[in-house]
Design a protein around this motif. Structure first.
Motif, PDB file in Angstrom:
ATOM      1  N   UNK A  21       0.865  -1.170   0.000  1.00  0.00           N
ATOM      2  CA  UNK A  21       0.000   0.000   0.000  1.00  0.00           C
ATOM      3  C   UNK A  21       0.903   1.223   0.000  1.00  0.00           C
ATOM      4  N   UNK A  22       0.586   2.208  -0.810  1.00  0.00           N
ATOM      5  CA  UNK A  22       1.429   3.401  -0.841  1.00  0.00           C
ATOM      6  C   UNK A  22       0.624   4.650  -0.521  1.00  0.00           C
ATOM      7  N   UNK A  23       1.327   5.636   0.018  1.00  0.00           N
ATOM      8  CA  UNK A  23       0.737   6.937   0.310  1.00  0.00           C
ATOM      9  C   UNK A  23       1.589   7.985  -0.385  1.00  0.00           C
ATOM     10  N   UNK A  24       0.953   9.032  -0.854  1.00  0.00           N
ATOM     11  CA  UNK A  24       1.669  10.072  -1.583  1.00  0.00           C
ATOM     12  C   UNK A  24       1.874  11.340  -0.766  1.00  0.00           C
ATOM     13  N   UNK A  25       1.489  11.282   0.503  1.00  0.00           N
ATOM     14  CA  UNK A  25       1.698  12.418   1.401  1.00  0.00           C
ATOM     15  C   UNK A  25       1.688  11.912   2.840  1.00  0.00           C
ATOM     16  N   UNK A  26       2.172  12.740   3.738  1.00  0.00           N
ATOM     17  CA  UNK A  26       2.162  12.373   5.150  1.00  0.00           C
ATOM     18  C   UNK A  26       0.736  12.216   5.670  1.00  0.00           C
ATOM     19  N   UNK A  27      -0.166  13.098   5.236  1.00  0.00           N
ATOM     20  CA  UNK A  27      -1.563  12.993   5.673  1.00  0.00           C
ATOM     21  C   UNK A  27      -2.194  11.687   5.221  1.00  0.00           C
ATOM     22  N   UNK A  28      -1.931  11.302   3.986  1.00  0.00           N
ATOM     23  CA  UNK A  28      -2.456  10.037   3.473  1.00  0.00           C
ATOM     24  C   UNK A  28      -1.868   8.859   4.241  1.00  0.00           C
ATOM     25  N   UNK A  29      -0.587   8.934   4.575  1.00  0.00           N
ATOM     26  CA  UNK A  29       0.061   7.865   5.347  1.00  0.00           C
ATOM     27  C   UNK A  29      -0.577   7.731   6.725  1.00  0.00           C
ATOM     28  N   UNK A  30      -0.841   8.857   7.372  1.00  0.00           N
ATOM     29  CA  UNK A  30      -1.485   8.824   8.691  1.00  0.00           C
ATOM     30  C   UNK A  30      -2.837   8.113   8.622  1.00  0.00           C
ATOM     31  N   UNK A  31      -3.628   8.461   7.619  1.00  0.00           N
ATOM     32  CA  UNK A  31      -4.948   7.839   7.479  1.00  0.00           C
ATOM     33  C   UNK A  31      -4.839   6.337   7.254  1.00  0.00           C
ATOM     34  N   UNK A  32      -3.884   5.925   6.428  1.00  0.00           N
ATOM     35  CA  UNK A  32      -3.707   4.495   6.166  1.00  0.00           C
ATOM     36  C   UNK A  32      -3.269   3.746   7.420  1.00  0.00           C
ATOM     37  N   UNK A  33      -2.293   4.310   8.136  1.00  0.00           N
ATOM     38  CA  UNK A  33      -1.774   3.634   9.325  1.00  0.00           C
ATOM     39  C   UNK A  33      -2.819   3.598  10.432  1.00  0.00           C
ATOM     40  N   UNK A  34      -3.678   4.601  10.474  1.00  0.00           N
ATOM     41  CA  UNK A  34      -4.769   4.594  11.462  1.00  0.00           C
ATOM     42  C   UNK A  34      -5.856   3.584  11.114  1.00  0.00           C
TER      43      UNK A  34
END
Length: 75
Positions: free
Chosen positions: A5-18
């Motif tokens: 799974x990839x995220x293109x921003x820190x905000x997107x990464x936070x949502x995925x990890x949550x």
């Protein structure tokens, strides 16, 4: 079986990890307007400790490597 799974921003990464558990989290030091070490620290402080953390970067700095170990990166 491996799922990526990839995220293109820190905000997107936070949502995925949550939203789900990850076995491994790979963070780039340069995340647009964010710094990967800050995101790593945030994840570690939120006790997402069951994940292993790795840093990937195009930077070649011993200081960044040392900082990563201080922040709890696995390698």
């Amino acid at each position: 079986l491996c799922e990526v799974t990839s995220a293109h921003s820190a905000d997107e990464a936070r949502k995925l990890v949550d939203s789900k558990k990850f076995d491994i989290i790979i963070i780039d030091l340069i995340l647009g307007k964010s710094f990967g070490m800050d995101l790593l620290k945030e994840f570690k402080e939120a006790r997402r400790s069951s994940s292993r953390y790795f840093i990937m970067t195009g930077k070649d700095s011993t200081a960044d490597e040392a900082l990563g170990h201080i922040y709890g990166v696995d390698e």
